[in-house]
Design a protein around this motif. Structure first.
Motif, PDB file in Angstrom:
ATOM      1  N   PRO A  20      -4.484  -7.403  -0.087  1.00 28.09           N
ATOM      2  CA  PRO A  20      -4.663  -6.051   0.463  1.00 28.09           C
ATOM      3  C   PRO A  20      -4.854  -4.967  -0.590  1.00 28.09           C
ATOM      4  O   PRO A  20      -5.736  -4.118  -0.451  1.00 28.09           O
ATOM      5  CB  PRO A  20      -3.365  -5.837   1.259  1.00 28.09           C
ATOM      6  CG  PRO A  20      -2.957  -7.203   1.668  1.00 28.09           C
ATOM      7  CD  PRO A  20      -3.309  -8.087   0.511  1.00 28.09           C
TER       8      PRO A  20
ATOM      9  N   TYR B 119      -5.879   6.217   1.769  1.00 30.83           N
ATOM     10  CA  TYR B 119      -6.433   6.084   3.116  1.00 30.83           C
ATOM     11  C   TYR B 119      -5.422   5.415   4.036  1.00 30.83           C
ATOM     12  O   TYR B 119      -5.232   5.824   5.196  1.00 30.83           O
ATOM     13  CB  TYR B 119      -7.724   5.275   3.058  1.00 30.83           C
ATOM     14  CG  TYR B 119      -8.311   4.922   4.413  1.00 30.83           C
ATOM     15  CD1 TYR B 119      -8.762   5.915   5.278  1.00 30.83           C
ATOM     16  CD2 TYR B 119      -8.413   3.597   4.822  1.00 30.83           C
ATOM     17  CE1 TYR B 119      -9.303   5.589   6.519  1.00 30.83           C
ATOM     18  CE2 TYR B 119      -8.954   3.261   6.052  1.00 30.83           C
ATOM     19  CZ  TYR B 119      -9.399   4.255   6.897  1.00 30.83           C
ATOM     20  OH  TYR B 119      -9.930   3.931   8.127  1.00 30.83           O
ATOM     21  N   ALA B 120      -4.735   4.385   3.530  1.00 26.81           N
ATOM     22  CA  ALA B 120      -3.701   3.722   4.324  1.00 26.81           C
ATOM     23  C   ALA B 120      -2.601   4.709   4.698  1.00 26.81           C
ATOM     24  O   ALA B 120      -2.090   4.681   5.823  1.00 26.81           O
ATOM     25  CB  ALA B 120      -3.119   2.540   3.552  1.00 26.81           C
TER      26      ALA B 120
ATOM     27  N   LEU C 212      -6.620  -2.493   9.130  1.00 27.94           N
ATOM     28  CA  LEU C 212      -7.202  -2.020   7.861  1.00 27.94           C
ATOM     29  C   LEU C 212      -7.968  -3.138   7.171  1.00 27.94           C
ATOM     30  O   LEU C 212      -9.061  -2.918   6.627  1.00 27.94           O
ATOM     31  CB  LEU C 212      -6.097  -1.494   6.946  1.00 27.94           C
ATOM     32  CG  LEU C 212      -5.454  -0.162   7.310  1.00 27.94           C
ATOM     33  CD1 LEU C 212      -4.213   0.078   6.462  1.00 27.94           C
ATOM     34  CD2 LEU C 212      -6.439   0.990   7.127  1.00 27.94           C
ATOM     35  N   GLY C 213      -7.401  -4.338   7.179  1.00 30.22           N
ATOM     36  CA  GLY C 213      -8.065  -5.465   6.544  1.00 30.22           C
ATOM     37  C   GLY C 213      -9.366  -5.830   7.229  1.00 30.22           C
ATOM     38  O   GLY C 213     -10.386  -6.068   6.572  1.00 30.22           O
TER      39      GLY C 213
ATOM     40  N   LEU D 280       0.827  -1.207   0.000  1.00 30.54           N
ATOM     41  CA  LEU D 280       0.000   0.000   0.000  1.00 30.54           C
ATOM     42  C   LEU D 280       0.863   1.260   0.000  1.00 30.54           C
ATOM     43  O   LEU D 280       0.541   2.237  -0.682  1.00 30.54           O
ATOM     44  CB  LEU D 280      -0.928  -0.011   1.212  1.00 30.54           C
ATOM     45  CG  LEU D 280      -1.963  -1.148   1.230  1.00 30.54           C
ATOM     46  CD1 LEU D 280      -2.672  -1.201   2.575  1.00 30.54           C
ATOM     47  CD2 LEU D 280      -2.965  -0.998   0.094  1.00 30.54           C
TER      48      LEU D 280
ATOM     49  N   ARG E  38     -15.683   0.315   6.763  1.00 26.92           N
ATOM     50  CA  ARG E  38     -15.312   1.341   5.811  1.00 26.92           C
ATOM     51  C   ARG E  38     -15.551   0.754   4.427  1.00 26.92           C
ATOM     52  O   ARG E  38     -14.891  -0.197   4.033  1.00 26.92           O
ATOM     53  CB  ARG E  38     -13.848   1.770   5.955  1.00 26.92           C
ATOM     54  CG  ARG E  38     -13.440   2.817   4.918  1.00 26.92           C
ATOM     55  CD  ARG E  38     -11.993   3.259   5.088  1.00 26.92           C
ATOM     56  NE  ARG E  38     -11.574   4.092   3.979  1.00 26.92           N
ATOM     57  CZ  ARG E  38     -11.832   5.399   3.865  1.00 26.92           C
ATOM     58  NH1 ARG E  38     -12.512   6.016   4.824  1.00 26.92           N
ATOM     59  NH2 ARG E  38     -11.406   6.092   2.818  1.00 26.92           N
TER      60      ARG E  38
ATOM     61  N   GLU F 117     -11.266  -3.924   9.159  1.00 22.25           N
ATOM     62  CA  GLU F 117     -12.218  -2.829   8.947  1.00 22.25           C
ATOM     63  C   GLU F 117     -12.913  -2.958   7.600  1.00 22.25           C
ATOM     64  O   GLU F 117     -14.126  -2.782   7.480  1.00 22.25           O
ATOM     65  CB  GLU F 117     -11.481  -1.499   9.059  1.00 22.25           C
ATOM     66  CG  GLU F 117     -12.376  -0.273   8.956  1.00 22.25           C
ATOM     67  CD  GLU F 117     -11.578   1.012   9.010  1.00 22.25           C
ATOM     68  OE1 GLU F 117     -11.909   1.877   9.843  1.00 22.25           O
ATOM     69  OE2 GLU F 117     -10.631   1.162   8.195  1.00 22.25           O
ATOM     70  N   ARG F 118     -12.129  -3.273   6.583  1.00 25.47           N
ATOM     71  CA  ARG F 118     -12.691  -3.404   5.231  1.00 25.47           C
ATOM     72  C   ARG F 118     -13.530  -4.659   5.082  1.00 25.47           C
ATOM     73  O   ARG F 118     -14.618  -4.628   4.475  1.00 25.47           O
ATOM     74  CB  ARG F 118     -11.542  -3.407   4.220  1.00 25.47           C
ATOM     75  CG  ARG F 118     -11.989  -3.486   2.771  1.00 25.47           C
ATOM     76  CD  ARG F 118     -12.652  -2.184   2.319  1.00 25.47           C
ATOM     77  NE  ARG F 118     -13.037  -2.305   0.914  1.00 25.47           N
ATOM     78  CZ  ARG F 118     -14.160  -2.855   0.486  1.00 25.47           C
ATOM     79  NH1 ARG F 118     -15.026  -3.350   1.375  1.00 25.47           N
ATOM     80  NH2 ARG F 118     -14.437  -2.933  -0.797  1.00 25.47           N
TER      81      ARG F 118
ATOM     82  N   LEU G 244      -7.990  -2.385  -0.351  1.00 24.49           N
ATOM     83  CA  LEU G 244      -7.722  -1.205   0.463  1.00 24.49           C
ATOM     84  C   LEU G 244      -7.239  -0.037  -0.368  1.00 24.49           C
ATOM     85  O   LEU G 244      -6.465  -0.206  -1.313  1.00 24.49           O
ATOM     86  CB  LEU G 244      -6.679  -1.549   1.534  1.00 24.49           C
ATOM     87  CG  LEU G 244      -7.071  -2.695   2.472  1.00 24.49           C
ATOM     88  CD1 LEU G 244      -5.903  -3.089   3.351  1.00 24.49           C
ATOM     89  CD2 LEU G 244      -8.272  -2.308   3.318  1.00 24.49           C
ATOM     90  N   ASP G 245      -7.681   1.148   0.006  1.00 25.61           N
ATOM     91  CA  ASP G 245      -7.286   2.370  -0.675  1.00 25.61           C
ATOM     92  C   ASP G 245      -5.930   2.828  -0.143  1.00 25.61           C
ATOM     93  O   ASP G 245      -5.760   3.035   1.069  1.00 25.61           O
ATOM     94  CB  ASP G 245      -8.347   3.456  -0.445  1.00 25.61           C
ATOM     95  CG  ASP G 245      -7.978   4.755  -1.111  1.00 25.61           C
ATOM     96  OD1 ASP G 245      -8.101   4.846  -2.339  1.00 25.61           O
ATOM     97  OD2 ASP G 245      -7.547   5.680  -0.391  1.00 25.61           O
TER      98      ASP G 245
END
Length: 337
Positions: A310, A318-319, A290-291, A137, A299, A293-294, A314-315
């Motif tokens: 990932p 945002y990360a 993050l993982g 990321l 989010r 949450e997604r 995931l953005d």
């Protein structure tokens, strides 16, 4: 969204699991968490510190993980090596999202096959990348202004005092036993690189070069396929970190070198470090959080069943925001921006 059941964190009292639980607690104070491990007392201490968390003992040799039959969870996180895939099977049988971080590139085949055999059972996030996907990321965020990417070279320096707890050290030993070769993408072809060609030095931010080598890691295919870069390499070194040489705690550094073109086709290069002064644990904890949450749709939308990585979920921007919140920094490296 209604009240969720608890997130079951296998290895939740270890460094990665406890760190991820703490991040999730800050972001989502009402999210229930189950800290699961072999030592109930240790798990209970972590749960008590978190609040709104319970502790449980688990047995990864059992299909039910040794948990009560009426236990209800909303996701399963394997913050340790799920060596018999009991955690994955537990998640699949209950239709729960599953995240793993310890299989590594050399051990993911059983995990992928198990997921492919039951593609509609669970959303499976394969995050056995450097720091649970943070390296990928960070690279995607750093390269967002490139029009074309020709070469990506990543160099990670992990302090010898920051290799993780017993589970993390066991992972490193297992991967080293599986292969001493590195996986690179060269001219568009994924290629195994054996010694001595795998050997190299990784430059630290203070100019010291730490002996290391190209390794077999999921970051290589993830970065290569996400960016289209025909040349990708990930080098890894363990030694004294720049932070410790300055008299501080063990730090972690990820050097990102990119060659390609910018808007309009002009040549462009980037040379940058991602640095955290407290080592790899905060980065790995963030990657897991993050993982989760997604996966849960805390989010964005909840993730559909299937195998995911990932960078696919995931953005990167945002990360990067979350990285800044935990004290990580992007700093320029000699040779470019």
């Amino acid at each position: 969204m209604g009240q969720l059941n608890s997130v079951l964190i296998l290895g939740g009292s270890g460094q990665a699991g406890a760190g991820a639980a703490a991040v999730l607690r800050r972001w989502h104070p009402e999210l229930p968490l189950t800290i699961a491990g072999r030592d109930l007392g240790r798990a209970q201490r972590v749960a008590d510190e978190l609040g709104a968390a319970t502790a449980a003992t688990v047995d990864l040799r059992r299909a039910d993980l040794g948990l009560p039959a009426d236990a209800e969870h909303t996701a399963v996180v394997a913050a340790l090596w799920d060596h018999q895939l009991r955690g994955l099977r537990y998640a699949q049988e209950r239709g729960l999202p599953y995240l793993s971080i310890s299989s590594g590139l050399v051990d993911i085949a059983p995990e992928i096959v198990a997921s492919a055999q039951r593609p509609s059972a669970s959303a499976v996030l394969v995050a056995s990348h450097f720091c649970a996907g943070i390296g990928v990321l960070a690279t995607l965020h750093a390269t967002r202004e490139f029009e074309r990417i020709d070469t990506v070279r990543i160099g990670a320096v992990l302090d010898e005092l920051d290799a993780g707890g017993p589970a993390g050290l066991a992972d490193l030993a297992r991967w080293a036993t599986a292969t001493s070769a590195g996986l690179v993408r060269r001219d568009g072809v994924f290629t195994w690189v054996a010694e001595p060609d795998a050997r190299t030095d990784v430059p630290s931010s203070d100019g010291v070069r730490v002996p290391g080598q190209s390794i077999a890691i999921l970051d290589v295919p993830s970065i290569a396929l996400a960016t289209g870069a025909p040349n990708v390499r990930f080098d890894f070194a363990v030694g004294e970190s720049a932070g410790r040489r300055r008299g501080g705690p063990a730090s972690v550094e990820l050097r990102i070198d990119v060659e390609g073109t910018g808007p309009g086709g002009e040549p462009r290069s980037l040379h940058r470090y991602l640095v955290h002064p407290e080592g790899q644990r905060p980065l790995t904890a963030l990657g897991i959080a993050l993982g989760v949450e997604r996966l849960l749709g805390l989010r964005g939308e909840a993730v559909p069943p299937g195998v995911h990585t990932p960078e696919a979920l995931l953005d990167a921007s945002y990360a990067a925001e979350r990285l800044a919140e935990i004290g990580a920094q992007f700093v320029g490296a000699p040779g470019g921006t």
